[in-house]
Design a protein around this motif. Structure first.
Motif, PDB file in Angstrom:
ATOM      1  N   ALA A 218       0.819  -1.212   0.000  1.00 49.40           N
ATOM      2  CA  ALA A 218       0.000   0.000   0.000  1.00 49.40           C
ATOM      3  C   ALA A 218       0.853   1.263   0.000  1.00 49.40           C
ATOM      4  O   ALA A 218       0.360   2.351  -0.321  1.00 49.40           O
ATOM      5  CB  ALA A 218      -0.948   0.003   1.196  1.00 49.40           C
ATOM      6  N   GLU A 219       2.150   1.131   0.335  1.00 48.38           N
ATOM      7  CA  GLU A 219       3.035   2.296   0.381  1.00 48.38           C
ATOM      8  C   GLU A 219       3.663   2.611  -0.974  1.00 48.38           C
ATOM      9  O   GLU A 219       4.350   3.618  -1.121  1.00 48.38           O
ATOM     10  CB  GLU A 219       4.133   2.065   1.422  1.00 48.38           C
ATOM     11  N   ALA A 220       3.450   1.749  -1.966  1.00 46.49           N
ATOM     12  CA  ALA A 220       4.021   1.992  -3.292  1.00 46.49           C
ATOM     13  C   ALA A 220       3.420   3.249  -3.904  1.00 46.49           C
ATOM     14  O   ALA A 220       2.197   3.431  -3.899  1.00 46.49           O
ATOM     15  CB  ALA A 220       3.772   0.790  -4.194  1.00 46.49           C
ATOM     16  N   GLU A 221       4.263   4.113  -4.438  1.00 47.86           N
ATOM     17  CA  GLU A 221       3.802   5.366  -5.015  1.00 47.86           C
ATOM     18  C   GLU A 221       3.306   5.181  -6.443  1.00 47.86           C
ATOM     19  O   GLU A 221       2.431   5.912  -6.904  1.00 47.86           O
ATOM     20  CB  GLU A 221       4.931   6.401  -4.995  1.00 47.86           C
ATOM     21  N   PRO A 251       3.117 -15.226   5.969  1.00 42.60           N
ATOM     22  CA  PRO A 251       2.431 -14.037   6.506  1.00 42.60           C
ATOM     23  C   PRO A 251       1.016 -13.919   5.952  1.00 42.60           C
ATOM     24  O   PRO A 251       0.680 -14.518   4.920  1.00 42.60           O
ATOM     25  CB  PRO A 251       3.313 -12.882   6.012  1.00 42.60           C
ATOM     26  N   ALA A 252       0.191 -13.166   6.634  1.00 39.44           N
ATOM     27  CA  ALA A 252      -1.156 -12.890   6.138  1.00 39.44           C
ATOM     28  C   ALA A 252      -1.070 -11.787   5.083  1.00 39.44           C
ATOM     29  O   ALA A 252      -0.198 -10.908   5.149  1.00 39.44           O
ATOM     30  CB  ALA A 252      -2.056 -12.445   7.293  1.00 39.44           C
ATOM     31  N   ILE A 253      -1.973 -11.837   4.118  1.00 33.49           N
ATOM     32  CA  ILE A 253      -2.014 -10.760   3.130  1.00 33.49           C
ATOM     33  C   ILE A 253      -2.464  -9.481   3.815  1.00 33.49           C
ATOM     34  O   ILE A 253      -3.376  -9.488   4.659  1.00 33.49           O
ATOM     35  CB  ILE A 253      -2.948 -11.120   1.956  1.00 33.49           C
ATOM     36  N   GLU A 254      -1.790  -8.384   3.518  1.00 34.58           N
ATOM     37  CA  GLU A 254      -2.101  -7.103   4.144  1.00 34.58           C
ATOM     38  C   GLU A 254      -3.533  -6.658   3.810  1.00 34.58           C
ATOM     39  O   GLU A 254      -3.971  -6.770   2.660  1.00 34.58           O
ATOM     40  CB  GLU A 254      -1.112  -6.032   3.654  1.00 34.58           C
ATOM     41  N   VAL A 258      -5.578  -6.125   0.100  1.00 33.21           N
ATOM     42  CA  VAL A 258      -6.887  -6.673  -0.286  1.00 33.21           C
ATOM     43  C   VAL A 258      -7.796  -5.541  -0.760  1.00 33.21           C
ATOM     44  O   VAL A 258      -8.473  -5.656  -1.798  1.00 33.21           O
ATOM     45  CB  VAL A 258      -7.544  -7.421   0.897  1.00 33.21           C
ATOM     46  N   SER A 259      -7.806  -4.435  -0.020  1.00 34.57           N
ATOM     47  CA  SER A 259      -8.662  -3.303  -0.375  1.00 34.57           C
ATOM     48  C   SER A 259      -8.311  -2.758  -1.751  1.00 34.57           C
ATOM     49  O   SER A 259      -9.197  -2.450  -2.559  1.00 34.57           O
ATOM     50  CB  SER A 259      -8.533  -2.192   0.672  1.00 34.57           C
TER      51      SER A 259
END
Length: 298
Positions: A218-221, A251-254, A258-259
């Motif tokens: 989600a932090e990717a610009e 790990p669980a998917i962030e 998902v959003s």
């Protein structure tokens, strides 16, 4: 263990000074320049590819593989360029040229490069599959981003063997994830190193971002959906036990990933166990067709 704060600038310095690392083959550099032009013709691009017979052979071999599934035999460069298309050819050329930068002889003993590439290719295949499932028109980019997402680990293994061994020790004996162990040992991660490498190779910014943020997409610009696809693909390959990604944790998917994936596709089924089972069946079918890809890494 205290982080080695001086390692971050040292890694940047190493990346910038290794003579044989940042250079892609001339044929690939010329191809990328032509593909980025809007007026490039098929014959013009084919001529550049044809100037490198070994590269030509690999492109034609790949075009004829079950992985691409073209209905007719591809026997010439012109046909390969037309069948693959400029975008697929660009991603294939990048994949082949980067894979060739590393081989088992350059790795320290005990590093299983075959298992590494099996996981990486699996992530590329899963990324391409997920792009199709979620309706994103980035299948080719998702493949190459998945293939290269852990490229920073190869750099660490080759050029920082002491730190790499310390990281593995924390993974094997301390139960840490590879990512957490990296932060403990040197306060820099393979994702950041991979981003530096991608920038050194002048890869497209969306690929560089996907490599840099595959753990926190989600932090990717730039094109965060691509980073999300790689993030999910990596988790799927861990669930399906494809190759070895550096540790055995799943790990669980962030939630943010998902959003992002669901934003434009609200009718997509929720990511649950049933969906993962259906993904596994589709993935294994595609992975079985990837023998030619795996052979290029051996």
């Amino acid at each position: 263990m205290l982080p080695t704060s001086s390692l971050r600038p040292r890694l940047e310095d190493i990346v910038s000074q290794i003579e044989d690392l940042p250079t892609l083959p001339d044929v690939v550099v010329k191809m990328l320049a032509l593909i980025d032009r809007i007026d490039t013709s098929v014959p013009e691009l084919s001529q550049v590819v044809s100037n490198d017979p070994v590269f030509t052979m690999k492109i034609i071999k790949m075009a004829n593989s079950a992985f691409y599934g073209f209905p007719r035999q591809i026997s010439t460069v012109d046909l390969a360029v037309v069948a693959l298309g400029f975008k697929q050819l660009k991603c294939l050329a990048l994949s082949l040229s980067v894979v060739e930068q590393f081989d088992q002889e350059t790795m320290p003993s005990g590093f299983d490069l075959e298992k590494f590439w099996e996981h990486s290719i699996g992530c590329g295949i899963a990324g391409r599959m997920l792009a199709k499932e979620f309706g994103y028109q980035v299948g080719a980019e998702a493949f190459v981003a998945g293939l290269l997402h852990n490229i920073g680990k190869l750099f660490l293994c080759q050029h920082c063997p002491r730190e790499f061994n310390e990281i593995n020790l924390l993974v094997q004996e301390g139960g840490l994830s590879f990512l957490a162990a990296e932060r403990a040992v040197m306060d820099v991660t393979h994702a950041e190193i991979g981003q530096w490498l991608a920038e050194t190779w002048n890869l497209p910014v969306e690929l560089s971002d996907a490599i840099a943020y595959h753990h926190n997409p989600a932090e990717a610009e730039h094109h965060p959906e691509l980073a999300c696809l790689v993030h999910f693909a990596d988790i799927l390959c861990r669930i399906f036990s494809v190759g070895y990604g550096g540790d055995t944790q799943i790990p669980a998917i962030e939630d943010d990933a998902v959003s992002i994936l669901m934003t434009d596709h609200p009718t997509q089924p929720l990511i649950d166990e049933a969906l993962l089972i259906s993904f596994q069946e589709k993935f294994m079918k595609e992975f079985e067709q990837a023998d030619v890809l795996l052979s290029l890494t051996r």
